[in-house]
Enzyme design. Structure first.
Site, PDB file in Angstrom:
ATOM      1  N   ARG A   1       0.816  -1.209   0.000  1.00 32.73           N
ATOM      2  CA  ARG A   1       0.000   0.000   0.000  1.00 32.73           C
ATOM      3  C   ARG A   1       0.849   1.259   0.000  1.00 32.73           C
ATOM      4  NH1 ARG A   1      -3.397  -0.255   5.011  1.00 32.73           N
ATOM      5  NH2 ARG A   1      -4.405   1.631   4.226  1.00 32.73           N
TER       6      ARG A   1
ATOM      7  N   HIS B   1       0.127   4.387  -2.465  1.00 30.20           N
ATOM      8  CA  HIS B   1      -0.193   5.712  -1.964  1.00 30.20           C
ATOM      9  C   HIS B   1       0.847   6.743  -2.382  1.00 30.20           C
ATOM     10  CE1 HIS B   1      -3.594   5.072   1.045  1.00 30.20           C
ATOM     11  NE2 HIS B   1      -3.473   3.948   0.369  1.00 30.20           N
TER      12      HIS B   1
ATOM     13  N   ASN C   1      -4.050   8.296   5.204  1.00 30.87           N
ATOM     14  CA  ASN C   1      -2.711   7.746   5.414  1.00 30.87           C
ATOM     15  C   ASN C   1      -2.380   7.477   6.881  1.00 30.87           C
ATOM     16  OD1 ASN C   1      -2.034   7.705   2.699  1.00 30.87           O
ATOM     17  ND2 ASN C   1      -1.173   9.761   2.726  1.00 30.87           N
TER      18      ASN C   1
ATOM     19  N   HIS D   1      -6.170  -5.905  -2.165  1.00 34.04           N
ATOM     20  CA  HIS D   1      -6.802  -6.250  -0.908  1.00 34.04           C
ATOM     21  C   HIS D   1      -6.742  -7.735  -0.594  1.00 34.04           C
ATOM     22  CE1 HIS D   1      -9.234  -2.317  -1.487  1.00 34.04           C
ATOM     23  NE2 HIS D   1      -8.047  -2.105  -0.964  1.00 34.04           N
TER      24      HIS D   1
END
Length: 370
Positions: free
Chosen positions: A102, A106, A134, A234
């Site tokens: 992730r 991001h 975040n 995910h």
């Protein structure tokens, strides 16, 4: 309410178009062979093997300044150093695989892959780390550890942005996912602004169509990348209840559960997540949340995705067809199509708005500019 729900960050976005084709031979086994165009008229290819038998190839446009093997002469052991550290870390803390993947997503989705997600705030200037989506990110210490090892071997050579890209690839491989060649040569940015993250990361409570057109398409991400990266990201890790509790108790202000959520799964989720729960973690891919595989697609096909952003992918004919095709892959088999697509999309994402050449800098410590 939405800010509370937004605590689980995840936007997985990518740009710059890529074509992918796959050639299947006798499974099991997997190879991914990217043919990457780095400058007009110049191409190179490489083959990385996970196991004999299955081969993937793709053609990707890579920004000038990025190439596979960028550190071949300046830090020839760079990728081996990263892999060695990650092998040790994931063997000790396997739950870090999802958060580290992730981090790369991001970083790239907010003003490109420039390592800005790693920068600390400065007085009067909160960084991307402070943005609501975040706040639950983890793995910063791991990136610092890997970077420190690289600094010992090759001071001031390997960028933090490249560390994020290499670590993301390695955690996928170490959790039984595909291997791909990572073009390197990114430089680190000097800007990290809280509002940029708030404005650029798609929310888990948005529907897939809104996320696609508001966040993904403006960066060159297409519908296939969305269904591959958003849903498949995910398969690893956990989520706070606050990211999806509206689907359990008050979907769209109805004071009822989301009707698309499997009725048999709802009581199980409610038993874990009470209204207003912001602390409890739930596996995003129950029974397989530490393995990179296609089981999450099977949950999605049964109405058992945690997030609105994932479940509403089933409303789109293309995405639904892709999901059902991956859900049909037998457990334990090599998901040839998905592995090829994921590897190709990761190369695309890693090329978003990169800094190269004399742009930016190579930070000595990832949390602060030089």
């Amino acid at each position: 309410m939405h800010k509370m729900l937004y605590r689980l960050l995840f936007g997985f976005a990518l740009p710059i178009f890529l074509q992918c084709s796959s050639v299947l031979s006798t499974p099991p086994g997997l190879q991914f062979s990217p043919v990457v165009s780095t400058t007009p008229g110049l191409q190179f290819s490489s083959v990385v093997s996970n196991a004999p038998g299955l081969q993937f190839s793709s053609v990707a446009s890579i920004p000038a300044g990025l190439r596979v093997g960028f550190y071949q002469y300046t830090c020839p052991n760079a990728e081996a150093i990263v892999r060695g550290e990650m092998t040790k870390i994931i063997s000790q803390v396997p739950s870090l695989a999802g958060p580290l993947l992730r981090l790369h997503f991001h970083d790239c989705f907010v003003n490109g892959c420039d390592g800005s997600i790693l920068l600390n705030s400065t007085p009067g200037s909160p960084s991307e780390k402070e943005a609501i989506p975040n706040l639950s990110l983890r793995g910063f210490g791991t990136i610092d550890r890997v970077k420190a090892k690289l600094e010992q071997a090759c001071p001031g050579v390997v960028s933090c942005a490249d560390v994020l890209a290499l670590v993301a690839r390695d955690v996928v491989v170490l959790t039984k996912g595909p291997h791909w060649d990572v073009p390197t040569g990114r430089r680190d940015g000097r800007r990290s602004v809280k509002e940029d993250a708030l404005n650029n990361l798609p929310a888990p409570f948005f529907d897939a169509g809104r996320n696609l057109y508001q966040f993904f398409i403006p960066k060159g991400l297409d519908a296939k990348d969305q269904v591959v990266l958003l849903a498949r990201g995910h398969t690893l890790g956990t989520s706070h209840c606050s990211a999806f509790s509206d689907r359990l108790y008050n979907f769209s202000g109805t004071l009822m559960a989301d009707p698309s959520l499997d009725r048999r799964y709802l009581p199980r989720l409610r038993s874990r997540c009470s209204p207003g729960d912001t602390a409890t973690l739930v596996e995003m891919d129950p029974g397989s949340f530490r393995t990179f595989d296609t089981s999450y697609y099977r949950h999605l096909a049964r109405g058992r995705a945690l997030f609105t952003s994932d479940q509403t992918l089933m409303n789109d004919p293309f995405a639904r067809g892709y999901i059902m095709r991956q859900a049909a892959v037998a457990s334990g088999s090599y998901p040839a199509e998905f592995f090829a697509d994921f590897a190709a999309s990761m190369v695309k994402m890693g090329s978003v708005q990169v800094l190269t050449g004399a742009q930016g800098e190579v930070r000595r410590h990832c949390a602060v500019v030089n």
